[in-house]
Design a protein around this motif. Structure first.
Motif: not given
Length: 432
Positions: A12-13, A15-16, A248, A251
């Motif tokens: 999930p990290i 897929c931000r 969060k 990048w």
């Protein structure tokens, strides 16, 4: 219900949402890698890589030779980007992401006909996976393992999966991890070209893992934290949970550093400090003390280099260059310079590890040079996020590398602009 594995929690990290600012940074890194790879192809190790697989055919472009399969394009182009030691670096992960991630993303993007935004997004995702794992492996891993080689397959797999329909990211990360390899013994043998193979293999391994995952070929889900997995086997004292830190955060490709000088990144802060002295004092042949962090000395304490690659990993040679002529360029590491008059000044350069610089490392790469009783210090190296290279400076670097490789200035300018605009059709048509 079973607990999720680290690769499942990492997904999930990766897929931000990705913004235009993120893609712009990816395009700048793509431009920087292009200059490095084009220049690397004409060097002896690049020529040997090209010759070894010249009979390969397929749909994906290779720099300096004919097209091949996406696997071989990733291997070939990946090896080229690290040849001249001018590829980007993440300080905390102590690795070069570009020569593993970008060739993987480029070959698969060409293979599937991806649009520019999706290609750049894949680079963003690939950098994130590689850097997160690289920052978690710890000093015990880096003591023996080349982080670019061992952590690169994960990011290459993530980038390739982003571009491939029906890929399985968790399986691909598992398959990438089981191929992770690359030992630092190569740095102790001047004739070895294995460091470039490390980068190419990492790109190849990631693409292979992603392509296999599309077919339902399963990889080990617990490759990172498993009892016989990556961290247990190769990362003494490290905590694999650190991979998930600050999920969060911005990048991580925004925190990478670009290299203005053709030397090991560990030598760059000493070069910057020496350039401050040169700009104030002019050319100097004084006794010089270089103070820096332990890893810089471990990898770059070479008072008497005998070859180009040894000179690139020599604090003494790099500092002597900066103190006598200013900014080092590629030709300053050629054999005639390495064996020339600089030998006398190199002998007057001593190196010392200090707690202040070692304590700040790896978040900050710092060094000082002392001569004539005065000390000049660089707390961060030029090209780090704290002291960034401008877009024009990166473009000038890339064009300079490409013309060094024999491209006409006009052609190099066109290729650089196509990379910066991520116009893949035009870019691929302009590659030498």
């Amino acid at each position: 219900m079973r607990n999720l594995t680290l690769t499942e929690r990492l997904s999930p990290i990766l897929c931000r949402p990705i913004s235009e600012v993120d893609r712009r940074r990816a395009a700048l890194l793509f431009l920087d890698w292009t200059g490095c790879a084009v220049a690397g192809q004409v060097e002896p190790s690049g020529q040997k890589m090209t010759a070894a697989f010249k009979e390969e055919t397929g749909p994906c472009s290779r720099i300096g030779t004919g097209p091949s399969s996406p696997l071989m394009a990733a291997l070939h182009n990946g090896a080229l980007g690290n040849v001249l030691e001018m590829d980007d670096v993440d300080r905390q992960a102590v690795l070069h992401a570009a020569p593993t991630i970008i060739p993987a993303a480029l070959s698969v993007a060409e293979y599937v006909g991806a649009d520019p935004d999706k290609f750049l997004n894949a680079i963003v995702v690939g950098y994130e996976a590689t850097i997160r794992i690289g920052r978690a492996v710890g000093a015990g891993h880096y003591a023996f393992w080349h982080n670019t080689a061992t952590c690169g397959p994960f990011g290459a797999a993530a980038a390739a999966c982003y571009l491939l329909e029906n890929s399985d990211l968790v399986s691909a990360l598992g398959l990438a991890g089981t191929q992770a390899a690359g030992l630092w013994q190569t740095r102790h043998e001047p004739d070895s070209m294995a460091k470039q193979l490390h980068a190419g293999h990492a790109a190849h391994a990631g693409v292979l893992a992603a392509l296999l995952s599309v077919q339902g070929f399963q990889g080990p889900k617990s490759i990172l934290e498993g009892e016989q997995g990556f961290f247990r086997a190769m990362c003494p004292g490290a905590d694999p949970e650190d991979i998930l830190a600050n999920p969060k955060a911005e990048w991580l490709l925004h925190e990478t550093s670009l290299k203005p000088y053709p030397a090991c990144r560990h030598a760059h802060p000493a070069i910057d400090a020496a350039l401050k002295a040169f700009n104030e004092l002019g050319a100097s042949d004084s006794d010089v003390l270089v103070e820096t962090y332990a890893d810089a000395i471990k990898f770059c304490d070479r008072p008497n280099p005998q070859s180009t690659i040894e000179a690139k990993f020599s604090l003494q040679h790099s500092v002597a260059l900066a103190l006598t002529k200013g900014v080092p360029v590629l030709s300053d590491f050629e054999p005639d310079v390495v064996g020339g008059p600089l030998k006398a000044l190199r002998a007057r350069v001593s190196v010392k590890e200090t707690d202040a610089f070692s304590g700040a490392y790896p978040k900050h790469y710092g060094a000082s040079v002392t001569l004539y009783g005065k000390t000049y210090t660089a707390h961060d190296a030029y090209g780090d996020p704290e002291v960034p290279m401008s877009e024009n400076a990166v473009k000038d670097k890339a064009i300079g590398l490409m013309t060094h490789a024999g491209m006409r200035a006009k052609d190099a300018e066109r290729l650089a602009q196509a990379a910066l605009e991520s116009d893949l059709i035009k870019y691929l048509s302009l590659l030498p």
